[in-house]
Structures are given as structure tokens and as C-alpha cells.
Design a protein around this motif. Structure first.
Motif, PDB file in Angstrom:
ATOM      1  N   LEU A 174       0.825  -1.206   0.000  1.00 14.17           N
ATOM      2  CA  LEU A 174       0.000   0.000   0.000  1.00 14.17           C
ATOM      3  C   LEU A 174       0.864   1.263   0.000  1.00 14.17           C
ATOM      4  N   SER A 212       2.485   1.758  -3.370  1.00 11.29           N
ATOM      5  CA  SER A 212       1.495   2.162  -4.376  1.00 11.29           C
ATOM      6  C   SER A 212       1.201   3.654  -4.289  1.00 11.29           C
ATOM      7  N   LEU A 213       1.004   4.141  -3.074  1.00 13.51           N
ATOM      8  CA  LEU A 213       0.724   5.564  -2.906  1.00 13.51           C
ATOM      9  C   LEU A 213       1.920   6.416  -3.319  1.00 13.51           C
ATOM     10  N   VAL A 253      -7.054  11.079   1.038  1.00 15.74           N
ATOM     11  CA  VAL A 253      -7.302   9.737   0.507  1.00 15.74           C
ATOM     12  C   VAL A 253      -8.471   9.139   1.274  1.00 15.74           C
ATOM     13  N   VAL A 300     -10.777   6.300   2.746  1.00 17.60           N
ATOM     14  CA  VAL A 300     -10.678   4.902   3.173  1.00 17.60           C
ATOM     15  C   VAL A 300     -11.961   4.533   3.917  1.00 17.60           C
ATOM     16  N   THR A 325      -4.481   0.236   6.381  1.00 16.28           N
ATOM     17  CA  THR A 325      -5.032   0.927   5.214  1.00 16.28           C
ATOM     18  C   THR A 325      -4.840   2.432   5.344  1.00 16.28           C
ATOM     19  N   ILE A 377      -9.084   4.216  -1.394  1.00 18.18           N
ATOM     20  CA  ILE A 377      -8.603   2.867  -1.084  1.00 18.18           C
ATOM     21  C   ILE A 377      -9.793   2.022  -0.622  1.00 18.18           C
ATOM     22  N   VAL A 396      -6.452   2.564  -5.251  1.00 18.13           N
ATOM     23  CA  VAL A 396      -5.579   1.496  -4.764  1.00 18.13           C
ATOM     24  C   VAL A 396      -6.460   0.539  -3.978  1.00 18.13           C
ATOM     25  N   GLU A 397      -6.630  -0.679  -4.451  1.00 19.67           N
ATOM     26  CA  GLU A 397      -7.485  -1.641  -3.757  1.00 19.67           C
ATOM     27  C   GLU A 397      -6.700  -2.347  -2.646  1.00 19.67           C
ATOM     28  N   ASP A 398      -7.265  -2.308  -1.449  1.00 15.13           N
ATOM     29  CA  ASP A 398      -6.734  -3.098  -0.348  1.00 15.13           C
ATOM     30  C   ASP A 398      -7.462  -4.446  -0.391  1.00 15.13           C
ATOM     31  N   CYS A 418      -3.457  -4.542  -3.788  1.00 12.22           N
ATOM     32  CA  CYS A 418      -2.489  -4.990  -2.785  1.00 12.22           C
ATOM     33  C   CYS A 418      -3.068  -6.155  -1.987  1.00 12.22           C
TER      34      CYS A 418
END
Length: 586
Positions: free
Chosen positions: A283, A286-287, A298, A300, A308, A348, A374-376, A398
Motif C-alpha cells: 500500500l 502504491s501511494l 485519501v 478509506v 489501510t 482505497i 488502490v485496492e486493499d 495490494c
């Protein structure tokens, strides 16, 4: 898993088990077990047995001594035994035979499994004790071991065998081991020059009794404390890791790492995959690759593991906490849209406990506002959303291989993307920002790498992924059926068009229940059943540099949600033990 699919997997498994290049390799594929406190193992038959006079002599003598147990009375010779091992055992894609050996590798007997391609059933095969020793429970223990091996590998619900009616001692042995008679076929002797054999016929000389043992009906259960998680580690993992330890150095220092990344990318349907030391690291990387930093916001979900949002803080950005849907517990697209500001740069979404978020809708919103995604997917390897893998919708996906996850490497992660430019960026940042192929550093970088030995374990796990998913979904079904109708219990559910891997089976308790969540956890604990609370609403933590508004759904789920024991190796009787305790408590 359907029987047909299990048979195809068996044929691949057999090839792996018999593909040996050394004695060490053979031993790594053995299955150890205890009998009366002594150590024994099941060691697969291999090509080495064809060149071993000792092996062939043992087999020939054992078969002669136990000829009463076989439906043929042909003369048994060394050459005939060698042909039998070569053609009927090693070359048969549907049979795998094991030596039963003691701690000194002395051979005491054999036992096997065969799959019937017509009936699509798994059958116990060639159970024979060749050398008597002072261990009366040996064959029973060996039978239990081979049953557990094939149940773990193929998630079959029952196993069969055939025994001659005249072999009353063997028939009684299987009855005491939980088998029941389910079929009967009369046999007559057919006498030929080459020998005699029993064939189906109306004039009965003997008979085959077909016996069945159901694993689902088993009443044994797992002994001791029932844990919330636990992996499946087979001979495949042991063999790969052993090879990596012995040979994975110098020119072979990244062989398993490369294979793991390639096979993982193929499995989830991504163009690029890069292994990391953790999902948290994935993660963070990626960021960084997306250029998220100070002044950025961001979004979440408010129910997730803290990592996350921690990754957002690592890059100096501000996490914005958004409510989740009350049924799937994943990011609410309506609340997401309402939370977007001029400072929002990324989203995310989290596929919580393996349940897929509404990615098509989230991606549509992201595209509308020019946001990165960005997928957790830390707990969601294999989760499907509209026919596509969780983690493959966004700019990055991720994943985690932490020791409680569906697939494990102890610790470890993976980041995937379809964008070659982003892949090059994230790979460079992970490698200390060095210019590829040199020691020249061009930017500040990090080191979140996975090692080759860890990757060897991961490679075996990803190759066995679908079986693990099938087991998790089966466990979830048992819980939902067993707790159906209890007012106040509401399970986390799959969103429309998604298929969860059900990493954790979880539910919330309403006020109408006799106990609250913490009371249920305590009651389970008193009965040696582990469980854990659902993640708290993370906006409550005093570490974010501001005081967010706590969303309603996430607060309720975090306060009243529980994760039930969901280890991949749980059997039905153990799950029923948990269910009974819950019913008596709530």
C-alpha cells in the motif's frame, strides 16, 4: 470442489509426488504420523523402486504371503512385481501408492489411493501390512493419515474402498474405522492357464463389499482449542521451500520469486505483479508511485485494519474516513461521493474479510472526479467481482500473505497493476530508487522486498488456492445454515455480482440477543473456542492529527461484530461445536 475437478487435481498431484530427483526430495514429499507415540511416515512410490531389488523382493514376498486378500491368484514373481510397479502404479495417472516406513526408513507395508474416472470416487487402495512389529495400531494410524491427506488436498466429502467378503478380518477393521457397507457385488472364480481371478457372476464364490466413510459426518472434530485461523501446509510447500533452502542461491536466488510473481499475476488476471514484505508495504509503495503526498486526501472505509489508513499517513496525506454498507461491510459508494473534496486524490476500497466492494461503481466515481484507486485486497485473494478478481480494478491492487490469511507465507504481500509505467515506478521505489542495473540512486527509495524462500512457500500456496477457497466457502455455509433463524444475528453478506472467499465468517449481534458481542466472545472462550472482535471503527483512533466524525454503520459493526473460527482446516463437527455454543449463549 466437484469430484471431477478433484480427480484432475489428483492427477497433477500424483505427478508432483512421484517426480523426484533425489532421496532428499522423496523424503520432503513424505507424510509423517504418530502411532502409539512412535514416528512413521507415508513415502510415495517412485522410480527409485524400479531399480531397487530390495523394494521388489519385499513387494513380491508380501503379495505372496497375503494372496488371500487379492482377487487374483496368478503366480507372483520378481519380474511380474516390477511390471506391476511400473505399469499399474507409477504409470497409472489415477493411482498413488505409499510405503509405510518407520523412523529408520524401514518399510513395513503400503497403502494407497486410487481415483475411479468412471464413478469419480476416491478409493483407499492396496492396504497391506508386510512386516509385523510391536505396534498394533499402525495400520489404523496409516489409514487415518492417508484419509486426512486426501481430504485436505481435495476437500472430498467421502472416501470408498473395496474388500473381499472372505477377508473378514479386513472388513471388520474398516468397520471399526468408521466405514459402512454401501454395496455388494457377487464374484465367481475364472480359472486360466496364467492363474485364477475373481470376476462378476451369478454363482457366488466370493463378493466385493464396497464401503464408504463420510468425512462430513465425522464426529471427531479437532482436539483442543478451536482457533480463529490456520493454514493448510502440504508436501508441495515443504518440497518447494526445501528446494529453495538447498538450491535457491547465487544464480538461482530469485527463481521462486519470479515464478511466484508470474503465477500470481496469472491467477488474479493482472499484467504485472511484484512481491513485497507485507501488504502494508504494498500500500505504501502504491501511494508513493502515484505521487500521493502532503496536502492530499485519501478516502478509506472506516472498518478495516489500521494499515489501510496508516499507509496514507506514511506519505504525509490525510485519511478521510467513510462509512460502509450495512450488509457487505465494504465502502459505501454514496458516502464516498459525498466525501470527495477539491483535495481528494485517491480512494482505497477494502474487500473486508474477503467480501468484494462495489468496484464498478467506485471506479466510475473515481473516473468522474479524476481520482486514483488502490485496492486493499489483503484478505481477498480469489474474491470475484462481476467476474473479475478483487484487486484488479484500480491502478494498484495490494494483497497479504500474513499467517492468518487464506494463503500464507508467514508475512508477505503482493502489488499488482496493468500499467507498465506504474509498475516500473513501484519497482524502482522498492529497490531503493536505484537506476535499474546499476548501484546509482536516482530517488529516495525503500526496501519492502520478499525473499526467495518465502516466495517458494507462496508459490505452492497460490497453486493450491482454489481448494482453500472451496473449504472457506464450505465453512461459511455450515455456519450460516447452523445459525439460521436466530433473531439478532446478521451475517456479513456478499454484494450482488460478487463471490467472496469468506476468509472470515462474521456477524453482528443485535440488542435482542441475550448477550452482547463481548459476552459471546467470553462464552466461547470458556468453551475453548477462540474468536475475535471485528475491527473497530478506525476513525476513533487518536493518531490521525484531527478528530473525524465517526460513521454510523462502521461504529455499529465495529462494536457488535465478531469473527468466528474460520481456519481452512476446520471440519464440520468442529464448526457444529461452535454453533452449539453460540445457540446456547445468544
Amino acid at each position: 470442489m466437484s469430484e471431477g475437478v478433484a480427480i484432475l487435481n489428483f492427477q497433477s498431484w500424483k505427478i508432483f509426488m512421484q517426480d523426484v530427483s533425489s532421496i532428499q526430495d522423496l523424503v520432503s514429499k513424505s507424510s509423517p504420523f504418530l502411532s502409539n507415540g512412535k514416528n512413521f511416515s507415508l513415502v510415495p512410490f517412485s522410480k527409485f523402486d524400479l531399480d531397487s531389488d530390495h523394494s521388489l523382493n519385499l513387494l513380491a514376498s508380501w503379495r505372496n504371503e497375503n494372496i488371500f486378500a487379492y482377487p487374483t491368484r496368478s503366480p507372483i514373481t520378481i519380474s511380474g512385481t516390477k511390471k506391476w510397479v511400473e505399469k499399474a502404479v507409477l504409470a497409472n495417472p489415477n493411482r498413488l501408492l505409499f510405503w509405510i516406513v518407520d523412523s529408520s526408513l524401514g518399510r513395513l507395508g503400503h497403502i494407497g489411493v486410487v481415483v475411479n474416472p468412471v464413478s469419480e470416487k476416491f478409493e483407499i487402495d492396496n492396504v497391506l501390512r508386510g512386516i509385523p512389529i510391536d505396534n498394533p495400531g499402525l495400520m489404523s494410524s496409516a489409514l487415518s493419515k492417508i484419509e486426512s491427506v486426501i481430504e485436505e488436498e481435495f476437500s472430498i466429502e467421502s472416501v470408498y474402498l473395496k474388500v473381499l467378503e472372505s477377508n473378514k478380518r479386513a472388513a471388520q477393521f474398516y468397520l471399526t474405522h468408521g466405514y459402512i457397507a454401501v454395496g455388494h457385488e457377487d464374484l465367481v472364480w475364472e480359472h486360466l492357464e496364467s492363474g485364477s481371478q475373481l470376476v462378476p457372476g451369478s454363482k457366488k464364490d466370493d463378493a466385493f463389499i464396497t464401503m464408504q466413510k463420510s468425512f462430513i459426518r465425522s464426529e471427531s472434530g479437532l482436539p483442543g482449542t478451536v482457533l480463529t485461523a490456520g493454514p493448510s501446509i502440504s508436501a508441495l510447500e515443504i518440497s518447494y521451500v526445501t528446494d529453495a533452502v538447498r538450491n535457491g542461491w547465487n544464480a538461482q536466488n530469485s527463481d521462486y520469486l519470479v515464478r511466484f510473481e508470474e503465477e500470481f499475476a496469472k491467477y488474479v488476471g493482472a499484467k504485472f505483479a511484484m512481491a513485497t514484505s507485507s501488504c502494508t508495504g504494498a500500500l505504501h509503495l502504491s501511494l508513493l508511485a502515484l505521487g500521493i503526498g502532503p496536502g492530499d486526501e485519501v478516502i478509506v472505509p472506516d472498518i478495516t485494519w489500521v494499515a489501510t489508513a496508516s499507509a496514507v499517513r506514511y506519505v504525509g496525506a490525510k485519511p478521510i474516513f467513510v462509512d460502509v454498507l450495512s450488509d457487505s461491510w465494504t465502502l459505501d459508494p454514496v458516502a464516498l461521493r459525498a466525501s470527495i473534496t477539491k483535495n481528494t486524490r485517491a480512494i482505497i476500497p477494502v474487500h473486508l474479510y474477503g467480501y468484494g466492494a462495489r468496484m464498478p461503481e467506485i471506479i466510475s466515481i473515481a473516473q468522474e472526479f479524476g481520482l486514483r484507486v488502490v485496492e486493499d485486497a489483503a484478505p481477498a485473494i480469489g474474491t470475484q467481482i462481476q467476474g473479475k478478481s478483487a484487486g484488479t480494478y484500480g491502478d494498484f491492487g495490494c494483497y497479504s500473505f500474513q499467517g492468518a490469511k487464506l494463503l500464507v507465507t508467514g508475512e508477505g504481500g503482493m502489488v499488482v497493476t496493468d500499467d507498465p509505467v506504474l509498475y516500473a515506478k513501484v519497482k524502482k521505489i522498492q529497490d531503493h530508487g536505484r537506476k535499474p542495473g546499476t548501484f546509482w540512486i536516482e530517488e529516495l527509495g525503500y526496501k519492502y522486498k520478499m525473499n526467495n524462500i518465502t516466495a517458494a512457500l507462496g508459490l505452492a500456496q497460490i497453486q493450491r488456492a482454489q481448494n482453500q477457497i472451496n473449504r472457506k466457502r464450505r465453512i461459511n455455509t455450515w455456519y450460516r445454515e447452523g445459525l439460521d433463524g436466530i433473531h439478532g444475528i446478521n451475517f456479513q453478506t456478499e454484494d450482488s455480482g460478487t463471490e467472496s472467499i469468506c476468509w472470515m465468517t462474521s456477524f453482528t449481534l443485535g440488542e435482542e440477543c441475550r448477550v452482547n458481542r463481548d459476552g459471546l466472545i467470553a462464552a466461547l472462550k470458556r468453551n475453548d473456542i477462540d474468536s475475535r472482535p471485528v475491527f473497530p471503527s478506525i476513525s476513533q483512533y487518536e493518531i490521525w492529527g484531527y478528530t473525524p466524525k465517526i460513521p454510523r454503520n462502521s461504529k455499529f459493526i465495529g462494536d457488535s461484530g465478531i469473527n468466528l473460527p474460520s481456519g481452512v482446516m476446520l471440519d464440520k463437527s468442529t464448526v457444529e461445536r461452535v454453533i452449539d455454543t453460540i445457540r446456547q449463549t445468544v
